[in-house]
Design an enzyme around this catalytic site. Structure first.
Site, PDB file in Angstrom:
ATOM      1  N   PRO A  61       0.570  -1.324   0.219  1.00 36.73           N
ATOM      2  CA  PRO A  61      -0.140   0.139  -0.047  1.00 36.73           C
ATOM      3  C   PRO A  61       0.628   1.393   0.182  1.00 36.73           C
ATOM      4  O   PRO A  61       0.292   2.150  -0.552  1.00 36.73           O
ATOM      5  CB  PRO A  61      -0.303  -0.052   1.266  1.00 36.73           C
ATOM      6  CG  PRO A  61      -1.104  -1.239   2.022  1.00 36.73           C
ATOM      7  CD  PRO A  61       0.503  -2.567   1.235  1.00 36.73           C
ATOM      8  N   GLU A  62       2.110   0.750   0.018  1.00 30.45           N
ATOM      9  CA  GLU A  62       2.905   2.607   0.355  1.00 30.45           C
ATOM     10  C   GLU A  62       3.046   3.047  -1.018  1.00 30.45           C
ATOM     11  O   GLU A  62       3.135   2.483  -1.668  1.00 30.45           O
ATOM     12  CB  GLU A  62       4.286   2.080   1.322  1.00 30.45           C
ATOM     13  CG  GLU A  62       4.218   1.475   2.408  1.00 30.45           C
ATOM     14  CD  GLU A  62       3.859   2.428   3.375  1.00 30.45           C
ATOM     15  OE1 GLU A  62       3.564   3.823   2.954  1.00 30.45           O
ATOM     16  OE2 GLU A  62       3.625   1.414   4.572  1.00 30.45           O
ATOM     17  N   GLY A  63       3.454   4.312  -1.031  1.00 33.12           N
ATOM     18  CA  GLY A  63       3.401   5.292  -2.434  1.00 33.12           C
ATOM     19  C   GLY A  63       4.453   5.253  -2.833  1.00 33.12           C
ATOM     20  O   GLY A  63       5.493   5.041  -2.567  1.00 33.12           O
ATOM     21  N   ASN A  68       6.158   8.058  -3.177  1.00 27.77           N
ATOM     22  CA  ASN A  68       7.518   9.113  -2.581  1.00 27.77           C
ATOM     23  C   ASN A  68       7.908   8.625  -1.396  1.00 27.77           C
ATOM     24  O   ASN A  68       9.179   8.500  -1.284  1.00 27.77           O
ATOM     25  CB  ASN A  68       6.559  10.487  -2.455  1.00 27.77           C
ATOM     26  CG  ASN A  68       6.505  10.837  -3.638  1.00 27.77           C
ATOM     27  OD1 ASN A  68       7.432  11.755  -4.334  1.00 27.77           O
ATOM     28  ND2 ASN A  68       5.669  11.235  -3.966  1.00 27.77           N
ATOM     29  N   HIS A 115       0.288  22.223  -2.252  1.00 29.41           N
ATOM     30  CA  HIS A 115       0.327  20.962  -2.505  1.00 29.41           C
ATOM     31  C   HIS A 115      -1.040  20.355  -1.988  1.00 29.41           C
ATOM     32  O   HIS A 115      -1.062  20.455  -0.713  1.00 29.41           O
ATOM     33  CB  HIS A 115       1.007  20.495  -2.115  1.00 29.41           C
ATOM     34  CG  HIS A 115       0.995  18.794  -1.781  1.00 29.41           C
ATOM     35  ND1 HIS A 115       1.628  18.107  -1.155  1.00 29.41           N
ATOM     36  CD2 HIS A 115      -0.252  18.104  -2.844  1.00 29.41           C
ATOM     37  CE1 HIS A 115       1.122  16.885  -1.152  1.00 29.41           C
ATOM     38  NE2 HIS A 115       0.225  15.966  -1.995  1.00 29.41           N
ATOM     39  N   ARG A 137      -3.738  17.815  -1.344  1.00 31.80           N
ATOM     40  CA  ARG A 137      -3.610  16.320  -0.693  1.00 31.80           C
ATOM     41  C   ARG A 137      -4.990  16.272  -0.155  1.00 31.80           C
ATOM     42  O   ARG A 137      -5.750  16.879   0.924  1.00 31.80           O
ATOM     43  CB  ARG A 137      -2.548  15.871   0.628  1.00 31.80           C
ATOM     44  CG  ARG A 137      -2.668  14.551   0.698  1.00 31.80           C
ATOM     45  CD  ARG A 137      -2.137  13.874  -0.537  1.00 31.80           C
ATOM     46  NE  ARG A 137      -1.955  12.484  -0.110  1.00 31.80           N
ATOM     47  CZ  ARG A 137      -1.666  11.812   0.463  1.00 31.80           C
ATOM     48  NH1 ARG A 137      -0.322  12.262   0.950  1.00 31.80           N
ATOM     49  NH2 ARG A 137      -1.769  10.048   0.100  1.00 31.80           N
TER      50      ARG A 137
END
Length: 399
Positions: free
Chosen positions: A47-49, A51, A257, A259
């Site tokens: 699941p980690e993105g 960046n 940014h 989010r």
């Protein structure tokens, strides 16, 4: 089951053919230089993105760079990009090479890294057999006895929950469960237990921590992570044509940014509403860059949210800009490349406002530190509409 056994059998042929590393079975020749090298692979919690994975890369790259100084022969295999959570258009895509997003020669200038496809190219049978796959696990109580200590111990009952980046020609000889906490350099203790291993892999590579966070070594590694030149050129073209900037440090726009998605759902105490965002941006700009009317926004928000934000900012006199890739650009750059273009544009703005504790924001702040912006223009955040607003941490560059 038959197919898996066949892969394992071929893998054994591959790794033992001449006992000299990768071999071309047709010509009966081997790459003797390649035999002298050993390789580390790693994977990250699915699941980690994008960046966060860039930061995990740095931990391993620094680990290998430090080892290289001691004439260590290990190299780091770059794990391909595959099925990342935020990449909407590529849920069924093929593995993507690092060269699509980064300047590989620049990465190699800091650490001994190699693309996975380069490893496959060393043999015509295209099978990679990993000698030992370590599945890293967290300790249940990291502050046992009230203190966080570097430690590891063998565990039991674990499985590899990754997909080997979509490849079906990667096998392993043994899987080992390891509870681990502390600095990444302690992984060498595990590797030293089996000195004959040529390929070692660590699953859940996000668990080990930096040895040198914030130091000159950290920043040297970070500076080596230069982007693919096509992404840079596309970002600079957009800045020139839409934001009236052809300089490294622009004065003609501010960047944001914003989010949304998972943050808007699970971290409502950290992010503002649309109306709150407009109010804060107006205050930021009037206080810090009163002559600027161009606002560039990088966001994962829904189209309806972005339309509302744009409309409200326009109503008070701002010109709002988004980088919207063409179909051909999206096909070429992929979602990861488009996100990098957003980050490049944000990095060059006169003033940047980010989202609290977002790794996307962190990477932009690092880029701005490398470019030499004053920290007051970089470490800023959008606050919730009400309640506490903790100031973002400042990690200044060390040259």
């Amino acid at each position: 089951m038959i197919i898996k056994l066949l892969f394992l059998f071929l893998g054994l042929i591959f790794t033992n053919a001449n006992n000299e590393g990768y071999c071309d079975l047709k010509t009966k020749t081997c790459d003797h230089d390649f035999f002298k090298e050993k390789f580390i692979l790693y994977d990250v919690n699915p699941p980690e993105g994008f960046n966060l994975r860039r930061d995990v890369y740095m931990r391993f790259a620094i680990m290998l760079s430090d080892a290289k100084k001691n004439k260590n022969e290990w190299k780091l295999i770059l794990p391909p990009w595959y099925r990342l959570y935020h990449w909407r258009s590529e849920s069924k895509s093929s593995p993507i090479h690092w060269s699509k997003f980064f300047d590989i020669e620049s990465l190699k200038s800091f650490a001994p890294v190699v693309e996975l496809h380069e490893v496959f190219s060393k043999t015509e049978i295209n099978i990679l057999n990993i000698d030992r796959l370590y599945v890293l696990q967290n300790f249940p109580d990291p502050f046992e006895d009230g203190e966080f200590k570097d430690k590891w111990e063998f565990g039991e009952d674990c499985d590899y929950d990754g997909e080997f980046w979509g490849y079906n020609n990667i096998t392993f000889t043994e899987i080992v469960c390891v509870k681990f906490q502390g600095r990444i350099s302690n992984l060498w203790e595990l590797i030293a237990l089996h000195p004959s291993d040529k390929f070692v892999m660590f699953a859940h590579g996000e668990i080990p921590l930096h040895d040198h966070y914030g130091t000159k070594t950290f920043w040297d590694c970070r500076k080596s992570m230069k982007f693919n030149k096509d992404l840079i050129e596309t970002a600079k073209k957009f800045m020139s044509e839409h934001l009236d900037c052809k300089e490294e440090k622009c004065t003609s726009y501010v960047s944001v940014h914003w989010r949304r998605q998972d943050f808007a759902r699970s971290r409502r105490k950290d992010v503002p509403s649309i109306q709150g965002t407009v109010k804060q941006l107006d205050t930021f700009i009037k206080k810090n860059t009163p002559n600027v009317v161009n606002v560039f926004i990088a966001s994962d928000g829904q189209n309806s949210e972005l339309t509302q934000l744009e409309s409200q900012l326009k109503s008070i006199g701002y010109r709002v800009h988004f980088f919207v890739p063409s179909m051909s650009e999206l096909d070429d750059f992929k979602d990861g490349g488009v996100a990098i273009i957003d980050q490049i544009i944000c990095s060059h703005a006169a003033y940047f406002i980010g989202t609290f504790e977002s790794t996307f924001t962190f990477r932009i702040q690092e880029e701005r530190e490398i470019l030499g912006f004053d920290s007051s223009t970089t470490f800023n955040r959008l606050c919730p509409d009400s309640g506490k607003c903790e100031k973002p941490s400042k990690w200044s560059i060390v040259n």
